[in-house]
Design a protein around this motif. Structure first.
Motif, mmCIF file in Angstrom:
data_model
loop_
_atom_site.group_PDB
_atom_site.id
_atom_site.type_symbol
_atom_site.label_atom_id
_atom_site.label_comp_id
_atom_site.label_asym_id
_atom_site.label_seq_id
_atom_site.Cartn_x
_atom_site.Cartn_y
_atom_site.Cartn_z
ATOM 1 N N ARG A 247 7.224 -1.284 -13.517
ATOM 2 C CA ARG A 247 6.946 0.117 -13.223
ATOM 3 C C ARG A 247 8.220 0.756 -12.688
ATOM 4 N NH1 ARG A 247 1.542 1.180 -12.181
ATOM 5 N NH2 ARG A 247 2.208 3.298 -11.834
ATOM 6 N N ASN B 132 4.758 2.210 -20.286
ATOM 7 C CA ASN B 132 3.328 1.964 -20.202
ATOM 8 C C ASN B 132 3.030 0.472 -20.034
ATOM 9 O OD1 ASN B 132 0.550 1.491 -21.400
ATOM 10 N ND2 ASN B 132 0.630 3.711 -21.283
ATOM 11 N N SER B 133 2.105 0.179 -19.142
ATOM 12 C CA SER B 133 1.822 -1.230 -18.834
ATOM 13 C C SER B 133 1.255 -1.998 -20.027
ATOM 14 C CB SER B 133 0.854 -1.320 -17.654
ATOM 15 O OG SER B 133 -0.405 -0.786 -18.009
ATOM 16 N N ILE C 134 -5.058 4.362 -18.486
ATOM 17 C CA ILE C 134 -4.923 4.879 -19.829
ATOM 18 C C ILE C 134 -6.203 4.885 -20.595
ATOM 19 C CG2 ILE C 134 -2.817 5.009 -21.101
ATOM 20 C CD1 ILE C 134 -2.264 2.211 -20.294
ATOM 21 N N MET D 18 0.830 -1.204 0.000
ATOM 22 C CA MET D 18 0.000 0.000 0.000
ATOM 23 C C MET D 18 0.867 1.257 0.000
ATOM 24 S SD MET D 18 -3.290 -0.640 0.135
ATOM 25 C CE MET D 18 -4.044 0.744 0.961
ATOM 26 N N MET D 19 0.346 2.283 -0.584
ATOM 27 C CA MET D 19 1.086 3.543 -0.593
ATOM 28 C C MET D 19 1.001 4.196 0.777
ATOM 29 S SD MET D 19 0.391 6.825 -2.952
ATOM 30 C CE MET D 19 1.125 6.166 -4.394
ATOM 31 N N PRO E 197 7.275 -8.525 -19.307
ATOM 32 C CA PRO E 197 6.534 -7.273 -19.299
ATOM 33 C C PRO E 197 7.336 -6.152 -18.650
ATOM 34 C CG PRO E 197 5.752 -8.728 -17.562
ATOM 35 C CD PRO E 197 6.730 -9.519 -18.364
ATOM 36 N N GLU F 29 6.202 -11.189 -9.276
ATOM 37 C CA GLU F 29 5.860 -10.137 -10.216
ATOM 38 C C GLU F 29 4.899 -9.103 -9.626
ATOM 39 O OE1 GLU F 29 4.032 -11.945 -13.516
ATOM 40 O OE2 GLU F 29 2.476 -12.885 -12.333
ATOM 41 N N THR F 30 4.118 -9.512 -8.625
ATOM 42 C CA THR F 30 3.193 -8.556 -8.025
ATOM 43 C C THR F 30 3.964 -7.374 -7.453
ATOM 44 O OG1 THR F 30 1.864 -10.445 -7.426
ATOM 45 C CG2 THR F 30 1.278 -8.354 -6.429
ATOM 46 N N MET G 169 -7.500 -1.819 -3.660
ATOM 47 C CA MET G 169 -6.141 -1.412 -3.362
ATOM 48 C C MET G 169 -5.798 -0.166 -4.178
ATOM 49 S SD MET G 169 -3.224 -4.210 -2.956
ATOM 50 C CE MET G 169 -2.384 -4.104 -4.492
ATOM 51 N N ILE G 170 -5.210 0.771 -3.541
ATOM 52 C CA ILE G 170 -5.032 2.066 -4.204
ATOM 53 C C ILE G 170 -4.178 1.951 -5.468
ATOM 54 C CG2 ILE G 170 -2.967 2.771 -2.903
ATOM 55 C CD1 ILE G 170 -4.370 5.531 -2.685
ATOM 56 N N GLN G 171 -3.154 1.105 -5.401
ATOM 57 C CA GLN G 171 -2.278 1.000 -6.562
ATOM 58 C C GLN G 171 -3.025 0.448 -7.767
ATOM 59 O OE1 GLN G 171 -1.560 -0.149 -3.575
ATOM 60 N NE2 GLN G 171 0.526 0.392 -2.980
ATOM 61 N N TRP H 101 -5.445 2.888 -9.419
ATOM 62 C CA TRP H 101 -4.757 3.859 -10.266
ATOM 63 C C TRP H 101 -4.259 3.202 -11.546
ATOM 64 C CZ3 TRP H 101 -2.158 6.332 -5.539
ATOM 65 C CH2 TRP H 101 -2.892 7.461 -5.168
ATOM 66 N N ASP I 123 -2.505 -5.586 -22.241
ATOM 67 C CA ASP I 123 -3.038 -5.223 -20.932
ATOM 68 C C ASP I 123 -4.514 -4.839 -21.056
ATOM 69 O OD1 ASP I 123 -2.799 -4.991 -18.178
ATOM 70 O OD2 ASP I 123 -2.310 -2.864 -18.255
ATOM 71 N N PHE J 25 4.618 -4.301 -9.581
ATOM 72 C CA PHE J 25 3.556 -3.364 -9.917
ATOM 73 C C PHE J 25 3.051 -2.579 -8.715
ATOM 74 C CE2 PHE J 25 3.666 -5.999 -13.570
ATOM 75 C CZ PHE J 25 3.415 -5.112 -14.593
ATOM 76 N N GLU J 26 3.505 -2.949 -7.539
ATOM 77 C CA GLU J 26 3.020 -2.239 -6.372
ATOM 78 C C GLU J 26 3.944 -1.081 -6.032
ATOM 79 O OE1 GLU J 26 1.947 -4.725 -3.173
ATOM 80 O OE2 GLU J 26 0.301 -5.628 -4.285
ATOM 81 N N ARG K 43 7.454 -17.169 -25.088
ATOM 82 C CA ARG K 43 7.053 -16.914 -23.705
ATOM 83 C C ARG K 43 5.880 -17.769 -23.244
ATOM 84 N NH1 ARG K 43 9.781 -12.583 -21.757
ATOM 85 N NH2 ARG K 43 8.344 -12.359 -20.038
ATOM 86 N N PRO L 43 1.875 5.151 -8.632
ATOM 87 C CA PRO L 43 1.158 5.307 -9.892
ATOM 88 C C PRO L 43 1.823 6.379 -10.740
ATOM 89 C CG PRO L 43 0.029 6.481 -8.176
ATOM 90 C CD PRO L 43 1.173 5.784 -7.522
#
Lengths: 455, 200
Positions: free
Chosen positions: A385, A368-369, B11, A1-2, A382, A437-438, B1-3, B6, B149, A441-442, B102, A445
């Motif tokens: 971030r 960009n994701s 996009i 969490m942020m 992938p 991998e989680t 979850m905030i992340q 967002w 994505d 991404f955490e 992959r 933003p």
């Protein structure tokens, strides 16, 4: 969490940042020996690159020719010329006639079957020719199990691991997209295939002005700054917008990899390393964007138009290997990692960006994701971030600086400005081989997103 | 979850504003395909896990590199039911040849597969657009995201559904209203796919 602190830092950042942008570089990088960390390119001593072309029509619809061979050939030549015309690049192409006979393929016959295609691929794999194939009605794609949504594909057929050169490549074009059954225009098709020809030359994707994906604002400054090698085409093309076919970032990179006589007197170079907050561990896969400082005396926004980019660690391998997880098919071959890209630790977070003379800001951002797998930018797929905050470079870099505070870098022609290093703010410890991998991404933003929510 | 909130608002609803947006993929450039189009075009839609993935030449077209993937089928959403599925895909990119495009042993996927050609070849519809990787959060809930994505995944789906008088459940109708990219709960995705595939 942020944490509240990080949230606050990010909110403060949003009050100032005006634009986001993103990256460029090599498609494949050599590993070991004399090619370690060097991009795979065509041999400059073997210019021009000779290509052969399918003798059949470029496009047809229900058996009727829509774009005949002569017109198709002319268009292909023009698309290659787009790259050849970059004045600072020593890259040239020449038409070497119809596709050569190969295996079961007879010269002069329209390439229409998978068996003919197979024979031609064989000759390309043997570096005997660089064929351009017209699949006029999409039937060849169907035979190959590929659906009609594929507009074209590039196959780097052969490379030399001793010289680091691409020795053969081919492109297959799906004529369905210009046979009148789709809304694609001639110039959109041309832009798409010219993009493929960028891969043919060894260029990777790059990301600049990617905020267009959020705000949809395809103004002329934004379009002008967007690379042809941007992974998605979401704005009107450069040619449709009256802009040069090869934008600034693409022209810089093709010239960097194929430097012509005037390259050294036209471009300078900015180099540096991106670090985690410990200022010691290098961070790979972070977009580094260089933007010209806007000239208030012009109507144009130079910070959107004159931009260059690279991904940190662009010459480092995407997979150094590890012994924890298995490779494909159950083989424990992941220990060897990727055969591409250097294993030199000094290159993990290193970047270099060719730029025109001028005064610039330098900033880091996430890739960009949505730019994953074939749309990936840079070595990591992938994308990860940005492990820290999006921020600008400043003279006194630290892990606690104000992200939007910036200093400028002035570059003259032929000059290399080194050590434009950025220490990311508030990163977690560097990733290790046990990281899931989680975790990647955490992180924070993107600033642009946050700005949108705040406003 | 905030992340993740967002991330998902990240996009573009915007891929539509060009006449023909295109995506580049490993050595290829493709047009975008939405979920309803993929559901219609796919010959088979399968949810399962990769048992093996090996790169080998095509048996007849020997200059072509292919990858042979065998999957343990968990759920066949379209096509003939089976416990395992093996298919062969043509690959042309050097990296795909090196890393088996992959496809990894044990990887959980939701695949929309094109009809098999006369040479025994197929591929995901729209290449990476028809290949959804399944990930799970800390509670074990599964999510699906394709090689884009999920960007533009539902472009035009609502309009086409209305035009074709499709009757979508509330859940499916909610799913297809999404305009932002990011992973989608797998159960919601599968229900939506079933409805889209059934009504076509």
């Amino acid at each position: 969490m942020m944490t509240p602190r990080r949230l606050c830092q990010t909110l403060v950042s949003t009050l100032i940042l005006c634009a986001t942008a993103f990256a460029g570089g090599p498609l494949y990088v050599g590993q070991g020996g004399s090619i370690d960390g060097k991009p795979y390119t065509w041999d400059p001593a073997a210019m021009p690159i000779k290509y052969t072309v399918d003798p059949g029509p470029m496009s047809s619809n229900a058996g009727k020719v829509v774009v005949d061979n002569a017109t198709g050939l002319q268009r292909v030549q023009q698309m290659f010329m787009n790259w050849q015309n970059v004045p600072t690049a020593a890259l040239s192409y020449s038409y070497a006639g119809q596709i050569l006979a190969a295996g079961g393929y007879v010269k002069g016959v329209d390439v229409a079957s998978a068996f003919q295609f197979n024979a031609i691929v064989g000759s390309c794999n043997s570096a005997l020719q660089n064929p351009i194939i017209f699949d006029s009605d999409g039937s060849l794609m169907t035979s190959l199990g590929v659906d009609s949504d594929v507009i074209g594909f590039t196959n780097i057929c052969a490379t030399s691991a001793s010289t680091g050169h691409i020795t053969a490549a081919m492109i297959t074009l799906n004529g369905v997209w210009i046979n009148g059954s789709t809304p694609m225009t001639k110039s959109e098709f041309s832009d798409a295939i010219t993009h493929e020809m960028g891969h043919f030359a060894g260029l990777d994707h790059s990301q600049i002005n990617v905020d267009v994906l959020q705000n949809g604002s395809c103004d002329l400054d934004t379009i002008a700054g967007m690379p042809l090698m941007f992974p998605f085409s979401v704005c009107p093309g450069h040619s449709d917008s009256g802009l040069p076919a090869i934008p600034t970032d693409d022209a810089a990179w093709i010239s960097h990899f194929y430097p012509g006589p005037t390259y050294a007197t036209t471009y300078g170079l900015i180099t540096g390393t991106i670090y985690f907050s410990d200022a010691a561990s290098a961070a790979q896969g972070v977009n580094v964007v260089v933007r010209a400082v806007d000239d208030p005396n012009t109507l144009q926004d130079e910070s959107r138009r004159v931009t260059f980019s690279a991904v940190s660690g662009l010459y480092f391998t995407s997979n150094p290997g590890q012994s924890i997880s298995l490779g494909s098919d159950g083989k424990p071959d992941n220990a060897n990692g990727s055969p591409y890209g250097s294993r030199q630790a000094a290159l993990i977070g290193y970047y270099e960006i060719p730029v025109l003379p001028g005064t610039y800001t330098v900033q880091v951002e996430s890739i960009n994701s949505a730019f994953a797998q074939g749309s990936s930018v840079g070595p990591l797929d992938p994308p990860v971030r940005n492990p820290g905050q999006d921020e600008f470079w400043k003279n006194n870099e630290s892990a606690y600086d104000i992200p939007l505070q910036r200093d400028t870098v002035t570059v003259t022609a032929g000059e290399t400005v080194p050590n434009i290093n950025i220490i990311l703010n508030g990163t977690q410890p560097t990733f290790d081989q046990y990281e899931d991998e989680t975790q990647l991404f955490e992180t924070l933003p993107p600033l642009a997103l946050l700005r949108a929510e705040v406003c | 979850m905030i992340q993740s909130r967002w991330l998902r608002s990240a996009i573009f609803p915007v891929i539509l504003f060009l006449a023909v947006p295109v995506f580049s993929q490993r050595g290829a450039i493709t047009a975008p395909v939405s979920l309803d189009q993929m559901s219609r075009r796919a010959d088979r839609i399968v949810h399962g896990s990769v048992i093996s993935a090996r790169v080998e030449p095509h048996p007849q077209l020997t200059n072509l590199s292919t990858i042979v993937i065998t999957m343990q089928v968990q759920d066949m959403l379209k096509g003939k039911a089976a416990t395992t599925l093996t298919f062969r895909q043509f690959i042309w990119d050097l990296r795909d040849k090196q890393d088996a495009a992959r496809y990894l042993k044990g990887q959980e996927l939701l695949l929309f597969l094109n009809p098999v050609s006369e040479y025994g070849l197929t591929s995901p519809v729209g290449l990476e657009q028809g290949r959804f990787r399944i990930t799970r959060d800390r509670t074990g809930k599964a999510y699906a995201a394709n090689g884009r994505d999920n960007a533009g995944l539902f472009s035009g789906t609502q309009q086409r559904a209305r035009a074709q008088h499709m009757k979508l459940s509330v859940k499916a109708a909610t799913v297809v209203q999404q305009t932002n990219p990011g992973p989608i709960p797998l159960d919601d995705m599968k229900q939506t796919i079933r409805e889209l595939a059934r009504t076509q």
